[in-house]
Design an enzyme around this catalytic site. Structure first.
Site, PDB file in Angstrom:
ATOM      1  CG  HIS A  75      24.788  46.576 111.356  1.00  0.00           C
ATOM      2  ND1 HIS A  75      24.544  45.280 111.762  1.00  0.00           N
ATOM      3  CD2 HIS A  75      23.574  47.187 111.320  1.00  0.00           C
ATOM      4  CE1 HIS A  75      23.242  45.124 111.953  1.00  0.00           C
ATOM      5  NE2 HIS A  75      22.636  46.271 111.696  1.00  0.00           N
ATOM      6  CD  GLU A  76      23.073  51.262 111.458  1.00  0.00           C
ATOM      7  OE1 GLU A  76      22.181  51.664 110.667  1.00  0.00           O
ATOM      8  OE2 GLU A  76      22.837  50.478 112.402  1.00  0.00           O
ATOM      9  CG  HIS A 120      20.742  48.500 107.558  1.00  0.00           C
ATOM     10  ND1 HIS A 120      20.004  47.359 107.302  1.00  0.00           N
ATOM     11  CD2 HIS A 120      21.138  48.414 108.853  1.00  0.00           C
ATOM     12  CE1 HIS A 120      19.962  46.618 108.403  1.00  0.00           C
ATOM     13  NE2 HIS A 120      20.649  47.231 109.348  1.00  0.00           N
TER      14      HIS A 120
END
Length: 398
Positions: free
Chosen positions: A67-68, A71
């Protein structure tokens, strides 16, 4: 957020974990091993539950990292440098070294994480559908599919610092063309969302006696606090825009000579100064550390005559030594060194000032007053023009 354990680099990005990550691993593993998996598949050896739970916990951390990373990778492609990714108790934090330049860039960076979580949820779900394996493993994979879906949905709630708050910020920024206004709105939405979660968690705890309410209250408290802090930091950046460190600093502060006996320094400087922290200087006037009143009071009186200031001074960490001509927003990058000291200011190698939290607070309050005065002047101008349309505000011949 400070990394307690460095895990290496992924796609050139430093990845680490905060010590609180261990807590979330133990919590998830415990819930899986004692509740979720035994309810899904009964009558299995406890060791097997714990083994599968441990593997699922680690895979969930991998999902958070994915998820990170989404980003970070999208941000880097949009020209925003990425400092690091840190896993911690409530998920993950991607630290950027800059900001997105347009609402479109911010939107794309923000939705990248939830989209990856949804993708992982779909992958795990398909694995459940087509996986013909042990029931216990299937149950764990099903849980991973559900948790990634929850992660994606929760992160899209409209409030800073969640991804949904970033999306809201991007939308308001594009709608009004005012980034500062969008900052305030997203921060306010995050505080409202956090307080709502605290309220819901409290009701759940009181009415249903579910311990999950405590977890919801913790998340709500974090969101409200983080949103408020983010709003303050944004306001600080706006208030310091265009200003230099020399506009903020305390000039010619009392300093602590590194070679001086502690007894002498206390009698000559510390007892007469209004400061609680002192830049330490060497013979040439260069920065040699920091000394606080707390450090002085911790030294037994019998030892003060035989020790020099240099022996109790703390080193000045990198990033805390600034120039008077540096952009004032650099003050916001590091946290305070000791007590209220945020930075030591040196010119041509010689200490000429320091910046404290009080200096920063004063400057920001003045910025608020300055902005308010400008708005009032603009409103008076508008009112005058409405009362006297077509007439000049001042008589050119006066």
């Amino acid at each position: 957020m400070k990394q307690s354990l460095r895990l290496g680099h992924v796609a050139g990005i430093p990845v680490g974990a905060h010590w609180s990550t261990l807590m979330i691993v133990l919590l998830i593993g415990g819930v899986l091993a004692t509740t979720v998996l035994p309810q899904a598949v009964r009558d299995q050896p406890p060791a097997r539950y714990w083994m599968i739970a441990a593997a699922a916990s680690i895979m969930f951390l991998g999902s958070l990292l994915g998820h990170e990373l989404a980003h970070a990778i999208v941000a880097r492609r949009r020209g925003v440098p990425v400092k690091s990714i840190t896993l911690w108790l409530l998920g993950g934090v991607t630290e950027f070294a800059g900001e997105t330049k347009t609402p479109k860039d911010e939107f794309q960076v923000s939705v990248a994480g939830p989209l990856v979580s949804l993708l992982l949820s779909g992958v795990f779900y398909l694995a459940v559908v087509f996986l013909n394996g042990p029931a216990l493993i299937v149950a764990a994979v099903r849980w991973l599919a559900l948790m990634n879906a929850v992660l994606a949905v929760f992160n899209m709630l409209p409030g800073a610092p969640l991804d949904g708050g970033r999306v809201l910020h991007a939308a308001l920024w594009r709608m009004h063309g005012d980034r500062v206004r969008a900052d305030r709105a997203a921060a306010k939405a995050g505080q409202v969302l956090g307080m709502a979660l605290i309220g819901l968690g409290g009701m759940e705890l009181i009415l249903l006696a579910w311990t999950g309410g405590l977890w919801m209250m913790l998340i709500g408290w974090f969101l409200a606090s983080a949103a408020r802090s983010e709003g303050l930091v944004r306001a600080a950046h706006e208030g310091l825009k265009g200003r230099r460190v020399r506009d903020v600093m305390t000039t010619s502060p009392d300093v602590a000579p590194a070679w001086q006996d502690i007894d002498d320094f206390i009698a000559i400087v510390a007892l007469r100064s209004r400061q609680t922290v002192f830049p330490v200087v060497d013979f040439g006037g260069h920065s040699a550390g920091v000394l606080s009143l707390d450090a002085l009071t911790a030294i037994p009186p019998a030892q003060r005559h035989d020790r020099r200031v240099a022996t109790v001074a703390r080193p000045l960490p990198p990033g805390h030594l600034l120039s008077p001509d540096d952009d004032a927003t650099r003050i916001l990058e590091p946290s305070p060194v000791v007590g209220e000291l945020m930075a030591v200011v040196a010119e041509a190698g010689h200490v000429v000032g320091m910046v404290t939290t009080a200096d920063l607070t004063r400057t920001l309050q003045q910025a608020v007053l300055r902005t308010t005065s400008l708005h009032q002047d603009a409103e008076r101008t508008d009112d005058t023009q409405q009362d006297h349309p077509g007439q000049p505000l001042h008589d050119p011949g006066a």
